[in-house]
Motif scaffolding. Structure first.
Motif, PDB file in Angstrom:
ATOM      1  N   LEU A  32     -10.105 -11.137  -5.313  1.00  0.00           N
ATOM      2  CA  LEU A  32     -10.184  -9.783  -4.796  1.00  0.00           C
ATOM      3  C   LEU A  32     -11.505  -9.499  -4.100  1.00  0.00           C
ATOM      4  CD1 LEU A  32      -8.608  -7.831  -7.762  1.00  0.00           C
ATOM      5  CD2 LEU A  32      -7.514  -8.568  -5.648  1.00  0.00           C
ATOM      6  N   SER A  33     -12.364 -10.521  -4.006  1.00  0.00           N
ATOM      7  CA  SER A  33     -13.663 -10.301  -3.392  1.00  0.00           C
ATOM      8  C   SER A  33     -13.531 -10.138  -1.879  1.00  0.00           C
ATOM      9  CB  SER A  33     -14.622 -11.441  -3.725  1.00  0.00           C
ATOM     10  OG  SER A  33     -14.071 -12.673  -3.352  1.00  0.00           O
ATOM     11  N   THR A  34     -12.411 -10.544  -1.343  1.00  0.00           N
ATOM     12  CA  THR A  34     -12.153 -10.320   0.073  1.00  0.00           C
ATOM     13  C   THR A  34     -11.122  -9.207   0.199  1.00  0.00           C
ATOM     14  OG1 THR A  34     -10.411 -11.988   0.083  1.00  0.00           O
ATOM     15  CG2 THR A  34     -12.625 -12.723   0.671  1.00  0.00           C
ATOM     16  N   SER A  35     -11.021  -8.620   1.367  1.00  0.00           N
ATOM     17  CA  SER A  35     -10.105  -7.492   1.525  1.00  0.00           C
ATOM     18  C   SER A  35      -8.654  -7.942   1.402  1.00  0.00           C
ATOM     19  CB  SER A  35     -10.329  -6.833   2.889  1.00  0.00           C
ATOM     20  OG  SER A  35      -9.989  -7.736   3.916  1.00  0.00           O
ATOM     21  N   ILE A  36      -7.845  -7.023   0.918  1.00  0.00           N
ATOM     22  CA  ILE A  36      -6.413  -7.275   0.789  1.00  0.00           C
ATOM     23  C   ILE A  36      -5.759  -6.765   2.061  1.00  0.00           C
ATOM     24  CG2 ILE A  36      -4.339  -6.687  -0.512  1.00  0.00           C
ATOM     25  CD1 ILE A  36      -6.080  -6.419  -2.977  1.00  0.00           C
ATOM     26  N   THR A  37      -5.102  -7.669   2.792  1.00  0.00           N
ATOM     27  CA  THR A  37      -4.510  -7.277   4.060  1.00  0.00           C
ATOM     28  C   THR A  37      -3.060  -7.721   4.138  1.00  0.00           C
ATOM     29  OG1 THR A  37      -5.239  -9.342   5.074  1.00  0.00           O
ATOM     30  CG2 THR A  37      -6.713  -7.458   5.282  1.00  0.00           C
ATOM     31  N   GLY A  38      -2.354  -7.191   5.111  1.00  0.00           N
ATOM     32  CA  GLY A  38      -0.997  -7.617   5.436  1.00  0.00           C
ATOM     33  C   GLY A  38      -0.018  -7.548   4.282  1.00  0.00           C
ATOM     34  N   ARG A  39       0.632  -8.675   4.012  1.00  0.00           N
ATOM     35  CA  ARG A  39       1.670  -8.726   2.984  1.00  0.00           C
ATOM     36  C   ARG A  39       1.114  -8.483   1.594  1.00  0.00           C
ATOM     37  NH1 ARG A  39       4.998 -14.047   4.217  1.00  0.00           N
ATOM     38  NH2 ARG A  39       2.892 -14.869   4.237  1.00  0.00           N
ATOM     39  N   ARG A  40      -0.133  -8.845   1.359  1.00  0.00           N
ATOM     40  CA  ARG A  40      -0.732  -8.553   0.048  1.00  0.00           C
ATOM     41  C   ARG A  40      -0.870  -7.049  -0.167  1.00  0.00           C
ATOM     42  NH1 ARG A  40      -5.301 -13.004  -1.473  1.00  0.00           N
ATOM     43  NH2 ARG A  40      -3.943 -14.795  -1.285  1.00  0.00           N
ATOM     44  N   ARG A  41      -1.174  -6.319   0.889  1.00  0.00           N
ATOM     45  CA  ARG A  41      -1.268  -4.864   0.787  1.00  0.00           C
ATOM     46  C   ARG A  41       0.101  -4.286   0.421  1.00  0.00           C
ATOM     47  NH1 ARG A  41      -4.018  -2.983   5.668  1.00  0.00           N
ATOM     48  NH2 ARG A  41      -5.847  -3.769   4.622  1.00  0.00           N
ATOM     49  N   PHE A  42       1.153  -4.825   1.015  1.00  0.00           N
ATOM     50  CA  PHE A  42       2.511  -4.393   0.677  1.00  0.00           C
ATOM     51  C   PHE A  42       2.824  -4.729  -0.782  1.00  0.00           C
ATOM     52  CE2 PHE A  42       7.053  -5.219   0.187  1.00  0.00           C
ATOM     53  CZ  PHE A  42       7.551  -3.978   0.540  1.00  0.00           C
ATOM     54  N   ALA A  43       2.392  -5.904  -1.257  1.00  0.00           N
ATOM     55  CA  ALA A  43       2.612  -6.290  -2.654  1.00  0.00           C
ATOM     56  C   ALA A  43       1.927  -5.308  -3.598  1.00  0.00           C
ATOM     57  CB  ALA A  43       2.118  -7.717  -2.902  1.00  0.00           C
ATOM     58  N   VAL A  44       0.709  -4.882  -3.255  1.00  0.00           N
ATOM     59  CA  VAL A  44      -0.006  -3.903  -4.086  1.00  0.00           C
ATOM     60  C   VAL A  44       0.763  -2.580  -4.100  1.00  0.00           C
ATOM     61  CG1 VAL A  44      -2.114  -2.509  -4.272  1.00  0.00           C
ATOM     62  CG2 VAL A  44      -2.275  -4.955  -3.780  1.00  0.00           C
ATOM     63  N   ALA A  45       1.211  -2.136  -2.939  1.00  0.00           N
ATOM     64  CA  ALA A  45       1.937  -0.863  -2.852  1.00  0.00           C
ATOM     65  C   ALA A  45       3.248  -0.911  -3.629  1.00  0.00           C
ATOM     66  CB  ALA A  45       2.193  -0.508  -1.390  1.00  0.00           C
ATOM     67  N   ALA A  46       3.999  -2.000  -3.482  1.00  0.00           N
ATOM     68  CA  ALA A  46       5.267  -2.133  -4.207  1.00  0.00           C
ATOM     69  C   ALA A  46       5.019  -2.184  -5.713  1.00  0.00           C
ATOM     70  CB  ALA A  46       6.007  -3.394  -3.743  1.00  0.00           C
ATOM     71  N   GLY A  47       4.018  -2.932  -6.112  1.00  0.00           N
ATOM     72  CA  GLY A  47       3.672  -2.988  -7.530  1.00  0.00           C
ATOM     73  C   GLY A  47       3.208  -1.639  -8.045  1.00  0.00           C
ATOM     74  N   GLY A  48       2.445  -0.935  -7.236  1.00  0.00           N
ATOM     75  CA  GLY A  48       1.967   0.390  -7.621  1.00  0.00           C
ATOM     76  C   GLY A  48       3.099   1.366  -7.862  1.00  0.00           C
ATOM     77  N   ALA A  49       4.142   1.282  -7.046  1.00  0.00           N
ATOM     78  CA  ALA A  49       5.305   2.159  -7.243  1.00  0.00           C
ATOM     79  C   ALA A  49       5.969   1.875  -8.589  1.00  0.00           C
ATOM     80  CB  ALA A  49       6.304   1.973  -6.102  1.00  0.00           C
ATOM     81  N   LEU A  50       6.105   0.606  -8.924  1.00  0.00           N
ATOM     82  CA  LEU A  50       6.706   0.249 -10.216  1.00  0.00           C
ATOM     83  C   LEU A  50       5.813   0.650 -11.383  1.00  0.00           C
ATOM     84  CD1 LEU A  50       8.171  -3.276  -9.421  1.00  0.00           C
ATOM     85  CD2 LEU A  50       9.419  -1.135  -9.747  1.00  0.00           C
ATOM     86  N   GLY A  51       4.521   0.418 -11.250  1.00  0.00           N
ATOM     87  CA  GLY A  51       3.590   0.779 -12.319  1.00  0.00           C
ATOM     88  C   GLY A  51       3.553   2.282 -12.562  1.00  0.00           C
ATOM     89  N   ALA A  52       3.558   3.068 -11.487  1.00  0.00           N
ATOM     90  CA  ALA A  52       3.552   4.529 -11.630  1.00  0.00           C
ATOM     91  C   ALA A  52       4.838   5.015 -12.294  1.00  0.00           C
ATOM     92  CB  ALA A  52       3.371   5.182 -10.262  1.00  0.00           C
ATOM     93  N   ALA A  53       5.959   4.401 -11.943  1.00  0.00           N
ATOM     94  CA  ALA A  53       7.228   4.768 -12.577  1.00  0.00           C
ATOM     95  C   ALA A  53       7.197   4.412 -14.065  1.00  0.00           C
ATOM     96  CB  ALA A  53       8.393   4.066 -11.883  1.00  0.00           C
ATOM     97  N   GLY A  54       6.637   3.258 -14.400  1.00  0.00           N
ATOM     98  CA  GLY A  54       6.507   2.866 -15.801  1.00  0.00           C
ATOM     99  C   GLY A  54       5.601   3.811 -16.565  1.00  0.00           C
ATOM    100  N   ARG A  55       4.533   4.244 -15.932  1.00  0.00           N
ATOM    101  CA  ARG A  55       3.597   5.193 -16.550  1.00  0.00           C
ATOM    102  C   ARG A  55       4.305   6.516 -16.834  1.00  0.00           C
ATOM    103  NH1 ARG A  55       1.163   8.132 -19.227  1.00  0.00           N
ATOM    104  NH2 ARG A  55      -0.873   9.036 -18.903  1.00  0.00           N
TER     105      ARG A  55
END
Length: 142
Positions: A14-37
């Motif tokens: 994570l020491s480098t910026s998260i770009t492209g498909r990794r950014r989408f992976a973070v967003a998709a994971g965030g949606a699931l995590g927020a729903a779980g919360r």
């Protein structure tokens, strides 16, 4: 000279910026995590007094899960480059909640419940640390 172990940031890449498909992976994971919360808040935190337990639960379970994910997958070439951004940053980042934890401690202190205002953060941090250690142990890291 003994080589120092990689920091968590370096192990998670994570020491480098998260770009492209990794950014989408973070967003998709965030949606699931927020729903779980939200689900945990609905199940555990049905009254005002239970809200602390909902926050405690997600933070300790999230610490356990992140310890496991880091130990199992960080720095391993066979793991998907999207797994840590998705599961670690996205799902578990949205699932756990430091901001609500801080607000709850502030409210306890403001309401004059000093014992809880001191005990709750100590218990939460201690339990989160032990849970993370267990997660690392279960994940196979030494």
């Amino acid at each position: 000279m003994v080589a120092s172990p990689l920091s968590v940031t370096d192990r998670l890449n994570l020491s480098t910026s998260i770009t492209g498909r990794r950014r989408f992976a973070v967003a998709a994971g965030g949606a699931l995590g927020a729903a779980g919360r939200a689900l945990v808040a609905d199940v555990v935190g049905r009254t005002d007094s239970d809200v602390l337990w909902a926050t405690f639960t997600v933070n300790v379970v999230g610490s356990l899960a992140l310890g496991y994910v880091v130990a199992r997958h960080a720095g391993r070439s066979r793991s998907s480059p999207f797994l840590i951004p998705f599961a670690g940053v996205g799902v578990l980042g949205a699932f756990t909640t430091f901001s609500l934890f801080s607000a709850e401690v502030f409210e306890l202190a403001r309401d004059g419940d000093w014992l809880a205002a001191v005990a709750y953060p100590l218990l939460s941090i201690g339990a989160g640390f032990v849970a993370a250690l267990l997660g690392v142990r279960f994940g196979g890291s030494k």
